[in-house]
Design a protein around this motif. Sequence first.
Motif, PDB file in Angstrom:
ATOM      1  N   ALA A 280       0.874  -1.176   0.000  1.00  0.00           N
ATOM      2  CA  ALA A 280       0.000   0.000   0.000  1.00  0.00           C
ATOM      3  C   ALA A 280       0.909   1.224   0.000  1.00  0.00           C
ATOM      4  N   VAL A 281       0.687   2.133  -0.926  1.00  0.00           N
ATOM      5  CA  VAL A 281       1.542   3.324  -1.032  1.00  0.00           C
ATOM      6  C   VAL A 281       0.770   4.537  -0.522  1.00  0.00           C
ATOM      7  N   LEU A 282       1.394   5.255   0.405  1.00  0.00           N
ATOM      8  CA  LEU A 282       0.842   6.502   0.923  1.00  0.00           C
ATOM      9  C   LEU A 282       1.781   7.628   0.521  1.00  0.00           C
ATOM     10  N   VAL A 283       1.228   8.731   0.062  1.00  0.00           N
ATOM     11  CA  VAL A 283       2.042   9.907  -0.245  1.00  0.00           C
ATOM     12  C   VAL A 283       1.849  10.918   0.874  1.00  0.00           C
ATOM     13  N   ALA A 284       2.937  11.551   1.291  1.00  0.00           N
ATOM     14  CA  ALA A 284       2.880  12.480   2.420  1.00  0.00           C
ATOM     15  C   ALA A 284       3.674  13.733   2.096  1.00  0.00           C
ATOM     16  N   GLY A 285       3.255  14.833   2.699  1.00  0.00           N
ATOM     17  CA  GLY A 285       3.953  16.090   2.498  1.00  0.00           C
ATOM     18  C   GLY A 285       3.164  17.051   1.630  1.00  0.00           C
ATOM     19  N   PRO A 286       3.435  18.348   1.751  1.00  0.00           N
ATOM     20  CA  PRO A 286       2.667  19.359   1.003  1.00  0.00           C
ATOM     21  C   PRO A 286       2.869  19.307  -0.494  1.00  0.00           C
ATOM     22  N   TRP A 288       2.431  16.934  -2.446  1.00  0.00           N
ATOM     23  CA  TRP A 288       1.441  16.080  -3.114  1.00  0.00           C
ATOM     24  C   TRP A 288       0.062  16.726  -3.202  1.00  0.00           C
ATOM     25  N   THR A 289      -0.129  17.849  -2.566  1.00  0.00           N
ATOM     26  CA  THR A 289      -1.444  18.480  -2.575  1.00  0.00           C
ATOM     27  C   THR A 289      -1.894  18.758  -4.008  1.00  0.00           C
ATOM     28  N   GLY A 290      -3.007  18.142  -4.378  1.00  0.00           N
ATOM     29  CA  GLY A 290      -3.518  18.312  -5.727  1.00  0.00           C
ATOM     30  C   GLY A 290      -2.791  17.496  -6.783  1.00  0.00           C
ATOM     31  N   ARG A 291      -1.792  16.693  -6.367  1.00  0.00           N
ATOM     32  CA  ARG A 291      -1.015  15.918  -7.327  1.00  0.00           C
ATOM     33  C   ARG A 291      -0.990  14.421  -7.020  1.00  0.00           C
ATOM     34  N   GLN A 292      -1.640  14.005  -5.928  1.00  0.00           N
ATOM     35  CA  GLN A 292      -1.568  12.583  -5.611  1.00  0.00           C
ATOM     36  C   GLN A 292      -2.342  11.770  -6.647  1.00  0.00           C
TER      37      GLN A 292
END
Length: 315
Positions: A280-286, A288-292
């Motif tokens: 399972a992949v989680l993206v974190a950090g600002p 990724w906002t609007g780009r995940q």
Amino acid sequence: MNVSADFLPEVSAEGGVTTGEVARLLGVAPTTLRSWDRRYGIGPAARQGGRHRRWTAADVDVLRTMCRLTSAGTPPAEAARAARAGVDPPAGRVSRAPGPLPLGRARQECRGLARAAVRLDSQAMDEQLTAVLDRYGLPAAWDEVMMPTLHSVGRKWETAGERYIEVEHLLSWHVSGALRKVSPRRPPVVGAGLSLLACAPGESHTLALEALAATLVQQALPVRMFGAALPADALEEAVRRTGPDAVVLWAQSRATADRALVARVEAIEWGVRGARRRPAVLVAGPGWTGRQPPETRHPCGLTEAFAALAAVGSR
């Protein structure tokens, strides 16, 4: 910073040592000492020729108390009254249960840590970081003391012509060191899934990811922390070799938020034929906002990220 009067240069016949000498010994800017003298009366008892400050051992003891109290977040005026009287101000009752800090207490802890950072006082920073972690645990210490202080120091140098970069670097180093010292508070969780944490290629900001790694360590959950700017090929190889239940990919800026890399990691398989698994992949950090990527989780904040990893690992 605790500086004994034994470390002062020999007191001269004129009645003490100079402001510059005291400033170097205590790690306080001379302008701060002059400001404390002017505003709060924390000054030398004797002045050479009626003008030049000469600090005695007793004067320095008062300064040491002033430094200690302001480092702990006591407002300067209150700290000055206590230092002159030779007593500590009454301490408020503080809960040791993990969870949100009372608002006033959180602000006081942030002020104390920021003041120690501006003074470049390593000892005071270490003592305060250890204290907030012991008292509140993670993630409360991160969310309400460490991160707000880091942000306030960052804003300070951004608006001051890069005058405070050394303060931000030193504070970041000590926060990182405090997070790496966190130890488990419970026995290992049997059968818990592994989490792999890495910054995206080209990404050098690691502190928030270090806080997540420390939270997993504190809760005795298995984690591999790969730190800054892990190359894409190395990330994929690490996933194949460790077979994690979850991968967290941090991006501070939009320039390092690579959606194609997320898709590549999500497609990695391991295990025997017929029972292959994917992380399972989680993206974190600002960044990724609007780009995940679609259907990829983007937890907001340390508490949410930890909860998501704990849920994945218990499947």
